[in-house]
Design an enzyme around this catalytic site. Structure first.
Site, PDB file in Angstrom:
ATOM      1  N   ASN A  37      36.266   7.558   4.230  1.00  0.00           N
ATOM      2  CA  ASN A  37      34.710   7.412   4.012  1.00  0.00           C
ATOM      3  C   ASN A  37      34.069   8.514   3.747  1.00  0.00           C
ATOM      4  OD1 ASN A  37      32.203   6.177   4.307  1.00  0.00           O
ATOM      5  ND2 ASN A  37      32.088   5.975   6.193  1.00  0.00           N
ATOM      6  N   HIS A 122      29.905  -3.797  18.622  1.00  0.00           N
ATOM      7  CA  HIS A 122      29.037  -2.612  18.627  1.00  0.00           C
ATOM      8  C   HIS A 122      27.736  -3.378  18.738  1.00  0.00           C
ATOM      9  CE1 HIS A 122      31.309   0.102  15.777  1.00  0.00           C
ATOM     10  NE2 HIS A 122      32.085  -0.257  16.923  1.00  0.00           N
ATOM     11  N   ARG A 147      30.621  -2.151  22.740  1.00  0.00           N
ATOM     12  CA  ARG A 147      30.114  -0.567  22.665  1.00  0.00           C
ATOM     13  C   ARG A 147      28.667  -0.540  22.897  1.00  0.00           C
ATOM     14  NH1 ARG A 147      30.790   3.627  17.835  1.00  0.00           N
ATOM     15  NH2 ARG A 147      28.936   2.376  17.474  1.00  0.00           N
ATOM     16  N   TYR A 159      23.192   8.396  15.503  1.00  0.00           N
ATOM     17  CA  TYR A 159      24.417   7.826  15.447  1.00  0.00           C
ATOM     18  C   TYR A 159      24.575   6.540  15.944  1.00  0.00           C
ATOM     19  CZ  TYR A 159      29.158   6.451  15.976  1.00  0.00           C
ATOM     20  OH  TYR A 159      30.413   5.595  16.281  1.00  0.00           O
ATOM     21  N   ASP A 216      30.350   5.905  22.921  1.00  0.00           N
ATOM     22  CA  ASP A 216      30.716   6.579  21.953  1.00  0.00           C
ATOM     23  C   ASP A 216      29.776   8.040  21.970  1.00  0.00           C
ATOM     24  OD1 ASP A 216      31.911   8.262  20.290  1.00  0.00           O
ATOM     25  OD2 ASP A 216      31.577   6.826  18.356  1.00  0.00           O
ATOM     26  N   HIS A 218      30.582  10.697  20.340  1.00  0.00           N
ATOM     27  CA  HIS A 218      30.649  11.296  18.733  1.00  0.00           C
ATOM     28  C   HIS A 218      30.730  12.665  18.717  1.00  0.00           C
ATOM     29  CE1 HIS A 218      30.349   9.690  14.545  1.00  0.00           C
ATOM     30  NE2 HIS A 218      30.994   9.304  14.766  1.00  0.00           N
ATOM     31  N   GLU A 242      34.176   7.858  24.721  1.00  0.00           N
ATOM     32  CA  GLU A 242      34.842   8.017  23.322  1.00  0.00           C
ATOM     33  C   GLU A 242      34.414   9.373  23.029  1.00  0.00           C
ATOM     34  OE1 GLU A 242      35.325   6.114  18.884  1.00  0.00           O
ATOM     35  OE2 GLU A 242      34.430   5.159  20.385  1.00  0.00           O
ATOM     36  N   GLU A 268      39.973   9.654  16.668  1.00  0.00           N
ATOM     37  CA  GLU A 268      39.510   8.845  15.114  1.00  0.00           C
ATOM     38  C   GLU A 268      39.729   9.854  14.291  1.00  0.00           C
ATOM     39  OE1 GLU A 268      34.861   8.249  14.603  1.00  0.00           O
ATOM     40  OE2 GLU A 268      35.635   7.330  16.276  1.00  0.00           O
ATOM     41  N   ARG A 289      42.659   6.693  19.445  1.00  0.00           N
ATOM     42  CA  ARG A 289      41.770   6.175  18.596  1.00  0.00           C
ATOM     43  C   ARG A 289      41.848   6.163  17.375  1.00  0.00           C
ATOM     44  NH1 ARG A 289      38.473   3.082  18.228  1.00  0.00           N
ATOM     45  NH2 ARG A 289      36.502   4.371  17.530  1.00  0.00           N
ATOM     46  N   HIS A 318      40.892   2.755  15.882  1.00  0.00           N
ATOM     47  CA  HIS A 318      39.560   2.860  15.198  1.00  0.00           C
ATOM     48  C   HIS A 318      39.316   1.735  14.038  1.00  0.00           C
ATOM     49  CE1 HIS A 318      36.317   4.989  13.660  1.00  0.00           C
ATOM     50  NE2 HIS A 318      36.593   5.409  12.642  1.00  0.00           N
ATOM     51  N   ASP A 322      34.361   1.056   7.580  1.00  0.00           N
ATOM     52  CA  ASP A 322      35.055   1.535   6.499  1.00  0.00           C
ATOM     53  C   ASP A 322      36.476   1.694   6.476  1.00  0.00           C
ATOM     54  OD1 ASP A 322      34.375   3.507   8.751  1.00  0.00           O
ATOM     55  OD2 ASP A 322      35.292   4.895   7.670  1.00  0.00           O
ATOM     56  N   GLU A 345      38.702  -1.996  18.232  1.00  0.00           N
ATOM     57  CA  GLU A 345      37.355  -2.008  17.641  1.00  0.00           C
ATOM     58  C   GLU A 345      37.348  -3.079  16.681  1.00  0.00           C
ATOM     59  OE1 GLU A 345      34.170   1.335  16.062  1.00  0.00           O
ATOM     60  OE2 GLU A 345      36.390   1.760  15.940  1.00  0.00           O
ATOM     61  N   TRP A 408      28.211  15.474  13.741  1.00  0.00           N
ATOM     62  CA  TRP A 408      27.341  14.322  13.269  1.00  0.00           C
ATOM     63  C   TRP A 408      28.277  13.124  14.373  1.00  0.00           C
ATOM     64  CZ3 TRP A 408      28.855   9.622  11.393  1.00  0.00           C
ATOM     65  CH2 TRP A 408      28.091   8.309  11.192  1.00  0.00           C
TER      66      TRP A 408
END
Length: 408
Positions: A37, A122, A147, A159, A216, A218, A242, A268, A289, A318, A322, A345, A408
């Protein structure tokens, strides 16, 4: 039998996807996913310029040898672009082998270890009310695991938080924006840490103890902050927390592990078994992940999961949108076969994507099944794919309130 042709196909039905299509001398076709991605054209060039010329004339049955040839033969090992390119070849060759055998791929990987793969969706909202609506929508769709991501007071777009859903509306979150430069979002970790425990308290109060909840982080916390969050979330019985802290600092997970019993998932952004060595041998995580697409394919990820199984660590592959339907199908077949499957997921692809990639996998009563069509069970509609031109898209960049670039 040998490989006659290999083509790199790019399409953009809502998101950009890179697909490798390998055809044998007997006309058997295999598909592989090489999508990275925001850096899609890097894998396109790697495949077209450096990998495809090596495939022509090779025996498509020798999957292990081909994997080693592409990994060790290039000398410059690992990294997301290299490993996604290797994955595309590996997935396509497994697709071909299963089609020749006239079996769904999971049968070649040892057969079914379960009736289906537990999947999580999600849910998100800018506030508790909209979050509850999103959770109810997912429960109505059949999800048993969800999630939970939420807005943080005082911050804008962050995010994992999609536009607030209405009852019955599809969850649709696309972080990669089609802009000339990445969008920038603001972040305040202290505000996040103050807010999140109250959100999970409210979710448990509203939905009870049986609903499986995940969250998550992130990569945004220091080890100490992550440990604090994990401890504060213990009363709400998370399936996992996560990416609580950047996984590259593997020693940092020791601090988190020593302070909380909340299960941890990470990886991930990892690309190989070597990224996990400390995390697995010291049992610093509970779930792997990685995606088949970004970790060298089915061959490599199966070896990683066999290594993890020694330490009672399970899979949590994961699976955002994407990862193309080809990559998702590949990891569903692997998840059906391995003993130490944990959860998958499942972020549903757009209707446009599912017209380009015709899939046989199904979702029923919280479980995904890859289907019983020979191979992966995915067909590529090339004519329709050509109508969706590639458009550059970037994931956002994250900044602290003082302007410092943050994870991010």
């Amino acid at each position: 039998m040998t490989i006659r042709n290999a083509e790199v196909l790019v399409t953009s039905p809502g998101r950009n996807f890179v697909t490798l299509r390998i055809t044998t001398e007997d006309g058997v076709v295999g598909l592989g996913d090489a999508t990275v991605n925001g850096r899609e054209l890097a894998t396109v060039a790697y495949l077209r310029e450096h990998v495809v010329p090596l495939l022509i004339g090779k025996d498509e049955h020798n999957i292990e040898d081909m994997w080693q040839f592409l990994y060790r033969g290039a000398y410059w090992r690992r990294g997301p672009i290299t490993m996604a390119a290797i994955a595309a070849v590996d997935i396509a060759l497994w697709d071909i082998k299963a089609k020749i055998a006239n079996l769904p791929l999971y049968q070649l990987l040892g057969g079914a270890s379960r009736i289906g793969a537990l999947a999580y969706g999600h849910a998100s909202g800018s506030d508790n009310e909209s979050l509850f609506t999103s959770i109810r929508n997912h429960v109505d769709e059949g999800f048993k695991a969800i999630r939970v991501q939420t807005g943080v007071p005082g911050l804008g777009q962050i995010y994992g938080v999609a536009t607030d859903q209405r009852p019955g509306e599809r969850y649709d979150y696309e972080p990669a924006k089609r802009l000339p430069l990445p969008a920038e979002e603001n972040w305040d970790t202290r505000a996040y840490l103050r807010h999140i425990p109250s959100v999970f308290a409210a979710v448990r109060e509203e939905f009870g103890p049986e609903l499986i909840l995940l969250h998550d982080g992130h990569h945004r916390m220091t080890p100490n902050q992550a440990a604090s969050l994990g401890k504060s979330l213990e009363p709400y019985d998370l399936f996992w927390l996560e990416d609580c802290t950047p996984g590259e600092n593997q020693e940092g997970l020791r601090r988190v592990r020593s302070q909380t019993t909340t299960p941890l998932a990470i990886g991930e952004v990892f690309n190989s078994i070597h990224d996990y060595q400390t995390l697995i041998t010291e049992q610093l995580i509970d779930y792997v992940r990685s995606a088949v697409t970004h970790t060298g394919g089915i061959t490599a990820l199966r070896k990683l999961m066999d290594f993890a199984a020694i330490y009672q660590i399970k899979s949590g592959f994961h699976g955002p949108t994407d990862i193309s339907p080809v990559g998702q199908a590949a990891q569903l077949h692997l998840g059906m076969a391995i003993h130490n499957f944990g959860i998958q997921e499942y972020m549903k692809h757009s209707p446009e994507t599912l017209e380009v990639f015709k899939t046989s996998y199904t979702f029923t009563d919280g479980l995904l099944h890859p289907g019983n069509n020979p191979g992966l069970g995915v067909d590529y509609n090339e004519e329709l794919a050509k109508s969706y031109d590639y458009t550059p898209a970037y994931l956002p960049v994250n900044r602290l309130l003082d302007g410092t670039v943050h994870d991010w």
